[in-house]
Design an enzyme around this catalytic site. Structure first.
Site, PDB file in Angstrom:
ATOM      1  N   LYS A  53       0.846  -1.204   0.000  1.00  0.00           N
ATOM      2  CA  LYS A  53       0.000   0.000   0.000  1.00  0.00           C
ATOM      3  C   LYS A  53       0.882   1.257   0.000  1.00  0.00           C
ATOM      4  O   LYS A  53       0.608   2.230  -0.694  1.00  0.00           O
ATOM      5  CB  LYS A  53      -0.932  -0.008   1.232  1.00  0.00           C
ATOM      6  CG  LYS A  53      -2.033  -1.064   1.117  1.00  0.00           C
ATOM      7  CD  LYS A  53      -2.787  -1.312   2.420  1.00  0.00           C
ATOM      8  CE  LYS A  53      -3.747  -2.489   2.245  1.00  0.00           C
ATOM      9  NZ  LYS A  53      -4.505  -2.843   3.438  1.00  0.00           N
ATOM     10  N   GLN A  97      -4.830  -2.157   9.839  1.00  0.00           N
ATOM     11  CA  GLN A  97      -4.856  -3.432   9.112  1.00  0.00           C
ATOM     12  C   GLN A  97      -5.528  -4.512   9.964  1.00  0.00           C
ATOM     13  O   GLN A  97      -5.214  -4.682  11.139  1.00  0.00           O
ATOM     14  CB  GLN A  97      -3.415  -3.836   8.742  1.00  0.00           C
ATOM     15  CG  GLN A  97      -3.300  -5.069   7.876  1.00  0.00           C
ATOM     16  CD  GLN A  97      -3.810  -4.870   6.443  1.00  0.00           C
ATOM     17  OE1 GLN A  97      -3.896  -3.753   5.938  1.00  0.00           O
ATOM     18  NE2 GLN A  97      -4.159  -5.967   5.800  1.00  0.00           N
ATOM     19  N   ASP A 120     -11.276   2.686   4.602  1.00  0.00           N
ATOM     20  CA  ASP A 120     -11.785   1.325   4.386  1.00  0.00           C
ATOM     21  C   ASP A 120     -13.302   1.277   4.228  1.00  0.00           C
ATOM     22  O   ASP A 120     -13.844   0.250   3.857  1.00  0.00           O
ATOM     23  CB  ASP A 120     -11.482   0.474   5.632  1.00  0.00           C
ATOM     24  CG  ASP A 120     -10.174  -0.273   5.533  1.00  0.00           C
ATOM     25  OD1 ASP A 120      -9.743  -0.576   4.418  1.00  0.00           O
ATOM     26  OD2 ASP A 120      -9.606  -0.575   6.597  1.00  0.00           O
TER      27      ASP A 120
HETATM   28  N1  GUN Z   1      -7.260  -6.972   5.870  1.00  0.00           N
HETATM   29  C1  GUN Z   1      -7.663  -7.614   4.755  1.00  0.00           C
HETATM   30  N2  GUN Z   1      -8.383  -6.786   3.968  1.00  0.00           N
HETATM   31  C2  GUN Z   1      -8.433  -5.603   4.610  1.00  0.00           C
HETATM   32  C3  GUN Z   1      -9.036  -4.352   4.301  1.00  0.00           C
HETATM   33  O1  GUN Z   1      -9.680  -4.154   3.268  1.00  0.00           O
HETATM   34  N3  GUN Z   1      -8.860  -3.366   5.230  1.00  0.00           N
HETATM   35  C4  GUN Z   1      -8.170  -3.562   6.383  1.00  0.00           C
HETATM   36  N4  GUN Z   1      -8.078  -2.542   7.234  1.00  0.00           N
HETATM   37  N5  GUN Z   1      -7.605  -4.710   6.693  1.00  0.00           N
HETATM   38  C5  GUN Z   1      -7.731  -5.724   5.805  1.00  0.00           C
END
Ligand code: GUN
Length: 285
Positions: A53, A97, A120
């Site tokens: 990311k 995460q 998110d």
């Molecule tokens: N872990 C797996 N997918 C995601 C997501 O889309 N957002 C977050 N914060 N954690 C994740």
């Protein structure tokens, strides 16, 4: 039949080029664009996702901020970082995460994120907007899957979609999004999960099947209606190898299918960039 590949990497690359143009424009107007990430613990795949990311942010010119907490961090230590990111004007939006090492913390952590900084789309207020078919930040993996289908000419409106999995980050919001009245959605959605009997029978009704369980090979060739479009969004690692929800032979009967690598993952990250830009632009309106 050999299925056409739904190439998420190619589409994500296009989206990043467009994102770079938007970021340059915002910056030229004095708007700061920044993404924050919080990682708790040392789960290898999670650390890897977070690193990717930040790499994407660098590519498109978005500033990125990161905090790493120990696996045994207390709820108040995590909330302290959330509060700090909520207040930081350099950070347009951020995420913690998931999954957290202590699963029970997740609800409180998600609720503490300012809804306008919730990249998110998982804050209850933003999920509520999705329930109401109102605009707001959409959860990245579901939004990425819908865009991948739409941009490959797959009609969703009015069609029978089976979503396999009901997790917070993919299955549940995806079912909400696909069945919502938002443009290009309006599907007839069935959600199935591990407790459902006759899984194969129900999945075989899907003109589009999207699996997000993390159970390797749960989707068998014989579950798929010939010609269906199939998306694998589960992420399970065996060592360093990403294993799919889709059995390899599914590609023999599907008309279109995501690859094991370069399908949904890059689309999730491209949507994260789009949501960050959206959050930054809202700061000036
Ligand atoms: N872990 C797996 N997918 C995601 C997501 O889309 N957002 C977050 N914060 N954690 C994740």
């Amino acid at each position: 039949m050999s299925a056409l590949i739904l190439d998420g990497q190619a589409l994500a690359n296009e989206m990043k080029l467009e994102a770079k143009r938007k970021v340059d424009e915002l910056k030229a107007n004095g708007v700061k664009v920044g993404l924050g990430t919080v990682l708790v613990g040392d789960d290898g795949p999670s650390a890897n996702y977070v690193a990717m990311k930040h790499k994407d942010c660098e590519e498109v010119g978005i500033a990125s901020f990161h905090r790493h907490l120990e696996a045994d961090a207390s709820l108040s230590q995590i909330l302290e970082v959330v509060d700090e990111f909520n207040e930081n004007p350099e950070i347009s939006a951020f995420l913690v995460q998931l999954p957290l090492p202590v699963g029970e913390f997740e609800e409180e952590v998600l609720e503490r994120i300012q809804p306008r900084k919730d990249v998110d789309g998982l804050h209850p207020m933003n999920l509520g907007r999705l329930v109401m078919s109102k605009p707001g930040p959409l959860p990245c993996t579901p939004a990425g899957i819908v865009k991948l289908l739409q941009r490959n000419g797959v009609l969703i409106e009015g069609r029978r979609v089976v979503v396999v999995g009901r997790g917070l980050t993919v299955g549940r919001p995806l079912a909400l999004l696909l069945s919502s009245a938002l443009p290009g959605c309006n599907a007839a959605v069935t959600v199935v999960h591990s407790r459902v009997k006759n899984l194969g029978e129900i999945i075989r009704e899907g003109e589009i099947v999207i699996s997000a369980t993390g159970v390797p090979g749960i989707i068998k060739k014989e579950f798929i209606k010939p010609g269906a479009v199939v998306v694998g969004a589960g992420t399970f690692f065996e060592g360093r190898k990403l294993i799919s929800d889709l059995e390899d032979a599914v590609g023999e009967v599907a008309s279109m299918i995501t690859p094991r690598i370069g399908g949904v993952g890059p689309m999730t990250r491209a949507m994260l960039i789009e949501n960050t830009i959206l959050a930054a632009s809202k700061g000036i309106s």
